[in-house]
Design an enzyme around this catalytic site. Structure first.
Site, PDB file in Angstrom:
ATOM      1  N   CYS A  95     -36.677  31.483  -2.690  1.00  0.00           N
ATOM      2  CA  CYS A  95     -35.273  31.715  -3.038  1.00  0.00           C
ATOM      3  C   CYS A  95     -34.833  33.103  -2.571  1.00  0.00           C
ATOM      4  O   CYS A  95     -33.767  33.262  -1.972  1.00  0.00           O
ATOM      5  CB  CYS A  95     -35.085  31.559  -4.549  1.00  0.00           C
ATOM      6  SG  CYS A  95     -33.352  31.598  -5.076  1.00  0.00           S
ATOM      7  N   CYS A  96     -35.660  34.109  -2.811  1.00  0.00           N
ATOM      8  CA  CYS A  96     -35.331  35.464  -2.372  1.00  0.00           C
ATOM      9  C   CYS A  96     -35.288  35.560  -0.853  1.00  0.00           C
ATOM     10  O   CYS A  96     -34.454  36.273  -0.286  1.00  0.00           O
ATOM     11  CB  CYS A  96     -36.350  36.458  -2.921  1.00  0.00           C
ATOM     12  SG  CYS A  96     -36.189  36.809  -4.686  1.00  0.00           S
TER      13      CYS A  96
ATOM     14  N   CYS B 239     -30.342  38.724  -9.800  1.00  0.00           N
ATOM     15  CA  CYS B 239     -29.689  37.433  -9.979  1.00  0.00           C
ATOM     16  C   CYS B 239     -29.802  36.979 -11.439  1.00  0.00           C
ATOM     17  O   CYS B 239     -30.778  37.288 -12.125  1.00  0.00           O
ATOM     18  CB  CYS B 239     -30.338  36.398  -9.065  1.00  0.00           C
ATOM     19  SG  CYS B 239     -30.089  36.722  -7.311  1.00  0.00           S
TER      20      CYS B 239
ATOM     21  N   CYS C  61     -38.225  41.581  -4.387  1.00  0.00           N
ATOM     22  CA  CYS C  61     -37.584  40.395  -3.837  1.00  0.00           C
ATOM     23  C   CYS C  61     -38.041  40.098  -2.419  1.00  0.00           C
ATOM     24  O   CYS C  61     -37.902  38.974  -1.944  1.00  0.00           O
ATOM     25  CB  CYS C  61     -36.063  40.553  -3.868  1.00  0.00           C
ATOM     26  SG  CYS C  61     -35.436  41.843  -2.766  1.00  0.00           S
TER      27      CYS C  61
END
Length: 233
Positions: free
Chosen positions: A115-116, A196, A222
């Site tokens: 996702c990062c 996030c 991240c």
């Protein structure tokens, strides 16, 4: 002299310099070819205020992951207006890649690294493409993974400046107070480091400032500050 040697030499020259001195050297030495990267988080106002004192026109790159708190987006706009920043650029995930890899916007629940990579690393790569150097706001006190960062390092073919590296929490608070800088609205609720929404939680007393990021996982970064051609975490 290769880039790593150049960065090490410059880091040695600047050790003991003030953050403003580091910024003046960075911006003056790479004028028109340098950008700052900011999350517009709880401590971002300090670096952005210092940059504005040196040159308000330095591009500031902001990654809107699509999962940020509304308060962070509002804070970005507040700081732009307060500091007179003239070139803040917002980058988002590539829409085609997002549709392929995270069509339901829930990749964070199964694979935070992926996702990062999609929402931060890839967009930052695009954002930095025109530049030969960049500035960020990491400090040594924030986490054990950041304890030894120098003022300057090599990172994927670019020079990366860490002008706030040697500052402590009292220095950050002192600068915020002395210059009456606006606070991130979530800071008063115990959020010391804000990323996030799905991967950010409040920090407990005695924890390091980044303990609320990816809580319960071994993950501490991240990916945009993971060393590649640099030896420094």
């Amino acid at each position: 002299m290769d880039l790593a040697d150049e960065a090490a030499r410059l880091a040695a020259t600047l050790e003991g310099a003030s953050p403003l001195d580091v910024l003046e050297r960075a911006i003056g030495g790479h004028r028109g070819r340098i950008a700052a990267v900011s999350s517009f988080g709880t401590e971002s106002a300090v670096l952005l205020h210092m940059i504005a004192q040196v040159d308000r026109s330095v591009p500031v790159l902001f990654l809107d992951t699509g999962h940020l708190f509304t308060e962070t987006l509002d804070y970005r706009d507040t700081l732009i207006a307060r500091l007179g920043l003239t070139d803040v650029r917002t980058y988002r995930p590539d829409e085609q890649l997002r549709a392929e890899r995270d069509a339901d916007n829930d990749l964070w629940a199964s694979d935070t690294d992926a996702c990062c990579a999609l929402r931060k690393v890839e967009p930052l790569g695009r954002a930095l493409a025109p530049f030969e150097a960049w500035i960020n706001g990491r400090k040594r006190y924030q986490a054990v993974t950041r304890a030894n960062i120098p003022f300057v390092e090599a990172d994927e073919g670019r020079i990366k400046f860490n002008p706030l590296a040697a500052l402590g929490p009292d220095d950050i608070e002192g600068w915020m107070t002395a210059h009456d800088l606006p606070r991130h609205p979530m800071q008063r609720f115990g959020f010391a480091s804000i990323g996030c929404m799905p991967c950010t939680s409040r920090v407990k007393p005695g924890e390091d400032p980044r303990a609320g990021r990816w809580r319960g996982q071994a993950k501490t970064e991240c990916g945009i500050h993971v060393p590649k051609d640099s030896e420094v975490l």
